[in-house]
Design an enzyme around this catalytic site. Structure first.
Site, mmCIF file in Angstrom:
data_model
loop_
_atom_site.group_PDB
_atom_site.id
_atom_site.type_symbol
_atom_site.label_atom_id
_atom_site.label_comp_id
_atom_site.label_asym_id
_atom_site.label_seq_id
_atom_site.Cartn_x
_atom_site.Cartn_y
_atom_site.Cartn_z
ATOM 1 C CB SER A 1 -0.919 -0.004 1.231
ATOM 2 O OG SER A 1 -1.805 1.061 1.162
ATOM 3 C CB CYS B 1 5.062 1.404 -12.356
ATOM 4 S SG CYS B 1 6.265 1.156 -11.046
HETATM 5 C C1 SAM Z 1 4.610 0.018 -6.117
HETATM 6 S S1 SAM Z 1 4.779 0.282 -4.483
HETATM 7 C C2 SAM Z 1 3.125 0.417 -3.954
HETATM 8 C C3 SAM Z 1 2.529 1.742 -4.223
HETATM 9 C C4 SAM Z 1 1.177 1.902 -3.605
HETATM 10 N N1 SAM Z 1 0.274 0.895 -4.030
HETATM 11 C C5 SAM Z 1 0.607 3.239 -3.889
HETATM 12 O O1 SAM Z 1 -0.212 3.367 -4.761
HETATM 13 O O2 SAM Z 1 0.952 4.197 -3.224
HETATM 14 C C6 SAM Z 1 5.223 -1.293 -3.927
HETATM 15 C C7 SAM Z 1 5.256 -1.417 -2.461
HETATM 16 O O3 SAM Z 1 5.404 -2.775 -2.140
HETATM 17 C C8 SAM Z 1 6.056 -2.848 -0.916
HETATM 18 N N2 SAM Z 1 6.532 -4.218 -0.722
HETATM 19 C C9 SAM Z 1 7.638 -4.784 -1.174
HETATM 20 N N3 SAM Z 1 7.719 -6.056 -0.792
HETATM 21 C C10 SAM Z 1 6.622 -6.320 -0.084
HETATM 22 C C11 SAM Z 1 6.144 -7.458 0.584
HETATM 23 N N4 SAM Z 1 6.806 -8.606 0.583
HETATM 24 N N5 SAM Z 1 4.976 -7.349 1.210
HETATM 25 C C12 SAM Z 1 4.291 -6.229 1.197
HETATM 26 N N6 SAM Z 1 4.711 -5.116 0.618
HETATM 27 C C13 SAM Z 1 5.863 -5.158 -0.045
HETATM 28 C C14 SAM Z 1 7.100 -1.790 -1.001
HETATM 29 O O4 SAM Z 1 7.462 -1.360 0.278
HETATM 30 C C15 SAM Z 1 6.397 -0.718 -1.782
HETATM 31 O O5 SAM Z 1 5.891 0.256 -0.937
#
Ligand code: SAM
Length: 898
Positions: free
Chosen positions: A447, A571
């Site tokens: 998120s 993305c």
């Molecule tokens: C693309 S960003 C998300 C952006 C968000 N959905 C937004 O619209 O603001 C991906 C996110 O996945 C998180 N992430 C990475 N590995 C993860 C995991 N194993 N479990 C949950 N979150 C994770 C990262 O910290 C990052 O914030």
């Protein structure tokens, strides 16, 4: 006056003045009489004009004669003699006129030594047409009054006097028509005016002169043929006005220029024909500039556009492509790995567009927080602050595009008040695809910083429950801050590893997985992506994405009355992180792709190079900067149709372990072979009948006939859709243990052989389970054979991305080594401490980003969920493990056997 006296009486009717003039048959002898008397009769203006005209004539004559004199001295001397003898009497008239006042004095002709005026039979030919021209061009206007009549008469007389000069005049006039017409300004107003269009303006005059000069020169260049034509044209042109002639010449010249341009272009194209691909020595010697690179990109593009025509005989297409890739890398500052990926994805022309548009920042966009304000109101408020904006597009009711702003958009009172979120246009798409409903239970699995999460909350109108999770502790703070600012009150924020979420909570109506990715779609925002991403990053993301997606699916309740929906987005534009991941999920879970509901975007790939995905992948959407003026983005919408997991618990565990295994920085062909073997293994799994799980466990199995029918059906489908989709990422290149000789490669096989012995009797029940799974998928799973699997991860075959890769393919026998390793991995996982010990490369292997490292927090939630909310699936799995399937391990082993 005298003419009047000749009429006895005035005719009452009859011809007018013109006729009268014409009717006067008697020419007074005085016309030829000494000019003194006549001059006295000239009006002041007439005299002025006359003098002007004469002066002009003299000057013109002098000019022409000077020209002629140069090349024809002797001849002209003879002519002069002749001329003097012929024209003397006439010439003498002029000096007689000289008796007039100095004002009226006719300029004296130049000295007799020079060829002056008149013409002989020798030059008569070329003077004639111009004489005609003059006569036609300067018609005499009819006099309107008595006075004019008088003037005309006197003019006539003057003309008569200058009769000998008239022919020369014609010649002179033709040399410079404008000037000539200038001479006859007032009285010849009709002609004068037309001529004045170009003549009165000195600049125009100059220009037109230039033009004619050029055309003359061109005519000369064109050769005698064109000269003849020109002569003919000149004859025709005699009837035309100067401006028409000028226009005609201009058109001619334009046509000629067009022809020349075409020839030049052809020459350029022909020149391209000989474009030489630089040799390595040439490359090393020459200092190459960016312009050179750009030119070479163009050249190679042209060569590739018609390879047969423009290629060098001794160069292959791949040589050109390699050169092009290197040049593109240099020009756009990409690393070889990513450029190669992009070149695989786009046709050349589109690739250039993509690269160009990726250099430009996307428009700044904001999303209205409909929890607090309507878009119209927000737009009004921002416009009042000097923000220039517009609705983002018809596809969104919340988006606004900002053209420019006098205030920083992250610091306006409206922003601080939570009226909007600064968000890229593409970031609005996944939530639109998710279509959250009021009062639902929704999970936003990754998120942070909460852009899409707050969008979901707004769509839910702050009703129901939104679980906003992110594994990054720092980033999760941004979620909390944003939710506070935007007034989101229906959410629970957690900081968990998304891949473990199924153990925390399930039964969601919808899950959004906006997965962590390489960010190859947002290079305009973060140009470092162009140079920093490697195949290891892609593989790492690919692994994590698959795990997260399977978990996201497991967290959704297929029986949700309103949803059962999973939206996956990234993305990134790389198929490995998009179609590949979805295709994997289609095989591993009871989900199907459904339309995203987004009415624009490019269809997802159903095939990519040698790889084939499930045909329904075309329901997914891709977004590109060059086509949609958005960041590169991918959106897929899945509908879960059964809570049953179509694979065994053991298989699940194995998959997870597989995905958990760290990836080594440098991949090798050994690793590829390992992956291939695993693929083969997995394929064996697919083919094998499965042990029934959950509700379907113990239900009657398909008969042998049914199975045969099914096999045939699958075979038929196989022709339509060959699924080679699941190609595992390259994993750790495990160097074979020194104490493991070649024979040990056979060990896994023997292990496998042992497995089926434990799992007798399960196949039929397994088949019974299968109908829930798409036949094509089932077939697809079973299909990939060793050679296909050998293709591995797309980056793998070319062997360029990883310098450490060996070019030599692994021997067939070695492909089975991974199984052995897998066995090792299992053991290692049981004893984590032993893992680095067994393989030194593992210790060096790069770990997942800080973002991706699971941060297991939020224990209360976990505990609560462990206590209160037990997943049906988990329950089912446990049940199947303990009850329905007395020997689950045996089931798995049997699959391996098959
Ligand atoms: C693309 S960003 C998300 C952006 C968000 N959905 C937004 O619209 O603001 C991906 C996110 O996945 C998180 N992430 C990475 N590995 C993860 C995991 N194993 N479990 C949950 N979150 C994770 C990262 O910290 C990052 O914030």
């Amino acid at each position: 006056m005298g003419r009047k006296a000749e009429f006895d009486e005035k005719p009452k009717k009859g011809p007018g003045r013109k006729a009268r003039k014409q009717g006067a048959p008697v020419f007074r002898k005085q016309s030829f009489a000494p000019q003194e008397e006549e001059d006295k009769k000239l009006s002041h203006r007439q005299k002025q004009r006359f003098v002007k005209r004469e002066q002009k004539k003299v000057v013109q004559k002098a000019k022409i004669q000077e020209k002629r004199a140069k090349g024809q001295q002797k001849q002209l001397a003879q002519r002069q003699k002749k001329y003097n003898s012929d024209s003397e009497p006439e010439d003498e008239v002029v000096p007689e006129d000289g008796g007039a006042s100095s004002e009226e004095e006719v300029p004296q002709l130049p000295p007799a030594g020079k060829p002056q005026k008149g013409f002989t039979d020798e030059n008569d030919d070329w003077l004639k047409p111009k004489k005609q021209q003059k006569q036609k061009k300067v018609p005499q206007p009819e006099p309107d009054s008595e006075e004019e009549l008088e003037e005309e008469d006197s003019d006539d007389e003057l003309e008569a006097e200058d009769d000998s000069d008239a022919e020369l005049d014609a010649e002179v006039d033709d040399e410079d028509e404008q000037e000539d017409e200038d001479v006859s300004d007032d009285d010849d107003a009709q002609v004068g005016k037309l001529a004045d269009l170009s003549d009165n303006d000195d600049d125009d005059d100059a220009n037109s002169d230039d033009d004619f000069d050029i055309s003359d020169e061109e005519g000369a260049e064109a050769g005698s043929g064109s000269e003849d034509e020109d002569d003919e044209d000149d004859d025709e042109d005699d009837d035309k006005l100067p401006i028409e002639r000028a226009n005609k010449k201009l058109k001619k010249r334009e046509a000629k220029e067009a022809l020349e341009a075409e020839e030049e272009m052809q020459m350029t194209v022909d020149h391209q024909d000989v474009f030489q691909l630089p040799t390595e020595e040439e490359e090393a010697e020459k200092d190459i500039t960016l312009q050179d690179v750009q030119q070479r990109i163009k050249d190679i593009t042209l060569v590739l556009s018609d390879f047969k025509k423009y290629r060098q005989a001794d160069r292959s297409r791949s040589e050109y492509i390699d050169r092009l890739r290197q040049d593109l890398c240099l020009y756009y500052s990409y690393n070889d790995f990513l450029m190669e990926k992009l070149m695989d994805m786009f046709p050349l022309s589109e690739l250039m567009e993509y690269l160009e548009s990726s250099e430009v920042a996307r428009p700044l966009t904001i999303r209205t927080n409909t929890l607090k304000i309507r878009r119209r109101q927000l737009a009004g408020a921002l416009i009042n602050r000097g923000v220039n904006l517009d609705p983002l597009g018809k596809w969104t009711k919340e988006g606004l595009v900002i053209f420019n702003s006098q205030v920083p958009l992250g610091a306006t009172p409206e922003y601080l008040g939570g009226y909007y979120m600064i968000q890229g246009a593409s970031s609005m798409l996944p939530v639109m695809a998710l279509a959250p409903q009021e009062n639902e239970r929704i999970l936003d699995m990754c998120s942070a910083p909460g852009g899409k999460g707050s969008h979901i909350a707004a769509a839910m109108k702050n009703s129901g429950v939104l679980f906003a999770n992110d594994s990054n502790r720092d980033r999760i703070k941004a979620v909390v801050a944003n939710f506070h600012r935007l007034g989101v009150v229906n959410s629970v924020v957690s900081c968990e590893d998304g891949t473990k979420f199924r153990k925390i909570m399930t039964g969601f109506d919808r899950v959004l997985l906006d997965a962590p990715c390489t960010g190859t779609g947002v290079v305009s925002k973060d140009p470092s992506v162009k140079t920093t991403k490697s195949d290891v990053d892609v593989q790492r993301c690919y692994n994590l994405q698959r795990k997260l997606l399977l978990t996201a699916i497991d967290c959704v309740d297929a029986k949700s009355s309103t949803g059962g929906i999973i939206v996956y987005s990234t993305c990134s534009v790389l198929p490995e992180e998009n179609e590949w991941v979805i295709d994997y999920a289609l095989k591993k879970r009871n989900v199907k792709l459904v339309p995203t509901g987004l009415d624009f975007g490019v269809e997802g790939f159903t095939k990519f190079r040698q790889h084939r995905f499930h045909p329904s992948l075309n329901l997914t959407k891709r977004y590109y900067p060059h086509t949609h003026n958005m960041d590169g983005f991918y959106v897929a919408k899945l509908k879960k149709f059964s809570n049953t997991i179509p694979i065994t618990k053991e298989q699940q565990e194995e998959d997870e372990k597989q995905l958990d295994e760290p990836i080594e920085g440098e991949t090798t062909t050994e690793a590829a072979a390992e992956g291939a073997a695993e693929d083969a293994e997995e394929n064996a799994d697919e083919k094998a009948p499965r042990k029934l799980l959950g509700k379907r466990a113990g239900k009657p199995s398909l008969t042998d006939i049914d199975q045969d029918l099914k096999k045939k059906k699958l075979e038929a489908n196989k022709k339509k859709y060959v699924a080679k989709v699941f190609e595992k990422p390259v994993k750790v290149a495990k160097t074979p243990k020194p104490d493991q000789p070649q024979e040990t490669n056979g060990a896994p096989k023997s292990q496998k052989k042992n497995k089926p012995q434990e799992t007798n009797g399960a196949p039929k029940a397994e088949k019974k389970e299968k109908p829930q799974f798409k036949p094509e998928q089932a077939k697809g799973k079973g299909k990939p054979t060793k050679p296909e699997a050998g293709k591995k991860f797309p980056s793998q075959p070319n062997g360029k991305a990883s310098p450490g890769k060996s070019a030599a393919p692994k021997p067939e026998a070695k492909k089975f080594q991974p199984k052995d390793k897998k066995g090792q991995a299992k053991q290692q996982s049981a004893k984590p401490a032993a893992k680095p010990k067994g393989n030194a490369t593992l210790a060096k292997a790069p770990r997942i980003d800080a973002d991706d490292v699971p941060v297991l927090e939020g224990k209360p939630i976990k505990r609560q969920n462990n206590l209160k909310q037990k997943s049906k699936q988990i329950g089912q799995l446990k049940k199947s493990k303990t009850g329905a399937n007395p020997n689950p391990r045996g089931g798995k082993k049997q699959k391996f056997k098959k």
